[in-house]
Motif scaffolding. Structure first.
Motif, PDB file in Angstrom:
ATOM      1  N   UNK A   8       4.121   4.547   0.273  1.00  0.00           N
ATOM      2  CA  UNK A   8       2.803   4.067   0.648  1.00  0.00           C
ATOM      3  C   UNK A   8       2.390   3.826   1.892  1.00  0.00           C
ATOM      4  N   UNK A   9       3.275   3.152   2.561  1.00  0.00           N
ATOM      5  CA  UNK A   9       2.935   2.830   3.921  1.00  0.00           C
ATOM      6  C   UNK A   9       3.032   4.394   5.063  1.00  0.00           C
ATOM      7  N   UNK A  10       4.002   5.306   4.642  1.00  0.00           N
ATOM      8  CA  UNK A  10       3.782   6.283   5.491  1.00  0.00           C
ATOM      9  C   UNK A  10       2.429   7.195   5.083  1.00  0.00           C
ATOM     10  N   UNK A  11       1.771   7.073   3.797  1.00  0.00           N
ATOM     11  CA  UNK A  11       0.763   7.754   3.498  1.00  0.00           C
ATOM     12  C   UNK A  11      -0.289   7.212   3.953  1.00  0.00           C
ATOM     13  N   UNK A  12      -0.375   5.568   4.250  1.00  0.00           N
ATOM     14  CA  UNK A  12      -1.707   5.161   4.671  1.00  0.00           C
ATOM     15  C   UNK A  12      -1.473   5.270   6.337  1.00  0.00           C
TER      16      UNK A  12
END
Length: 332
Positions: A8-12
């Motif tokens: 989720x961090x990479x997506x954001x």
């Protein structure tokens, strides 16, 4: 179900870099989920002393929230700061430099965006200096520093940066997946995840055009080669340390994955393995029936003899003739 902190961090981070529409609803919801995952990641830390995922994912979570200019509880930051201070990022014989790099970026972001108090900011600056020293000390004669992609304008004049950039250019053909190429390209332009926070979306022209370049196949080298494939499993997981040791003939230019596929046809041993698909390519998950599991905090470490950890995946690494390759079930 375990937290999806890193994904989720990479997506954001990617979402922020692509200048999303001004409607904040869905994006705010994702940021809230990341804050929840980050808290959950430490749910068992009082018993285990480490995140439920990994320090790398935990650092990515802090960095992504910082890039979105969201405050993180001081306790969450201090847990990561304590892990850095006490050298808890290492795992088995593998490099911890990728985790060091992402943690340094997270600390730098928190300081730059003024999301922490003056006292904590000074501690984060000191941690960043320690991380830089360790990365310089870890740099090999070939210029590589583990498998990190870290770059900021402030360090471009440093000799270690120049050597690392030259090494990266020298090894560009090793990047065969979109995820690894996406990590390498910003570093080649002197950029890092930190630059995502300074993108001026209103000034960005709409120039994103999909390209479908034809990738040139690797040049074929005539002939064959032979590599030694070894599988190791330490106690208490296995009674026998060396589970497999066999010469495997393969075509020249074969990848490590090709070696694993060719191994079942060799010798009296029934060699088996399984992989899982990830954005970085196939991940070795099971060898000779032994599964690496995140819950047990173990993984199949890839090494070349005598004890050098590979910085590429099974599909990317291409051994040379006569090399000994080791698959070792290790803790992280």
């Amino acid at each position: 179900e375990r937290p999806e902190t890193g994904r989720l961090a990479l997506y954001l981070l990617g979402l922020r870099a692509t200048c999303p529409p001004p409607e904040p609803g869905p994006q705010r919801s994702l940021v809230t989920w990341l804050k929840y995952y980050l808290e959950q990641d430490w749910a068992g830390s009082r018993h285990h002393g480490h995140p439920l995922t990994s320090y790398y994912q935990y650092s990515l979570g802090v960095l992504a929230l910082c890039v979105h200019r969201k405050r993180v509880r001081e306790e969450v930051i201090r847990r990561l700061l304590a892990a850095e201070h006490h050298g808890r990022f290492g795992h088995a014989d593998g490099s911890a430099m990728d985790t060091e790099a992402v943690t340094a970026l997270a600390f730098t972001c928190l300081e730059r965006e003024r999301l922490v108090g003056a006292r904590l900011a000074e501690e984060l600056r000191a941690a960043g200096r320690r991380a830089r020293r360790r990365m310089v000390e870890a740099q090999g004669p070939d210029g590589l520093v583990g498998n990190v992609f870290i770059a900021t304008n402030a360090c471009r004049t440093q000799p270690a940066y120049g050597r690392a950039m030259a090494a990266l250019l020298e090894n560009l053909n090793a990047f065969t997946t979109a995820a690894t190429m996406a990590q390498a390209l910003p570093a080649l332009h002197g950029r890092s995840y930190l630059d995502v926070s300074s993108v001026h979306c209103r000034e960005e022209p709409d120039t994103l055009t999909p390209l479908s370049p034809e990738l040139e196949p690797l040049p074929k080298t005539p002939g064959n080669m032979t590599v030694q494939l070894v599988v190791e499993c330490p106690q208490p997981w296995c009674l026998q340390h060396r589970l497999y040791d066999q010469l495997v003939p393969v075509p020249a230019n074969a990848s490590l994955l090709d070696v694993l596929r060719a191994a079942p046809a060799q010798g009296p041993h029934n060699f088996t393995f399984d992989t899982q698909d990830t954005p970085q390519g196939p991940f070795l998950s099971r060898v000779l029936g032994l599964e690496a599991r995140q819950q047990k905090r173990n993984y199949w470490q890839l090494l070349t003899a005598p004890n050098t950890s590979l910085q590429m995946g099974v599909a990317d690494y291409r051994p040379h003739d006569g090399e000994t390759l080791i698959l070792r079930l290790s803790k992280w």
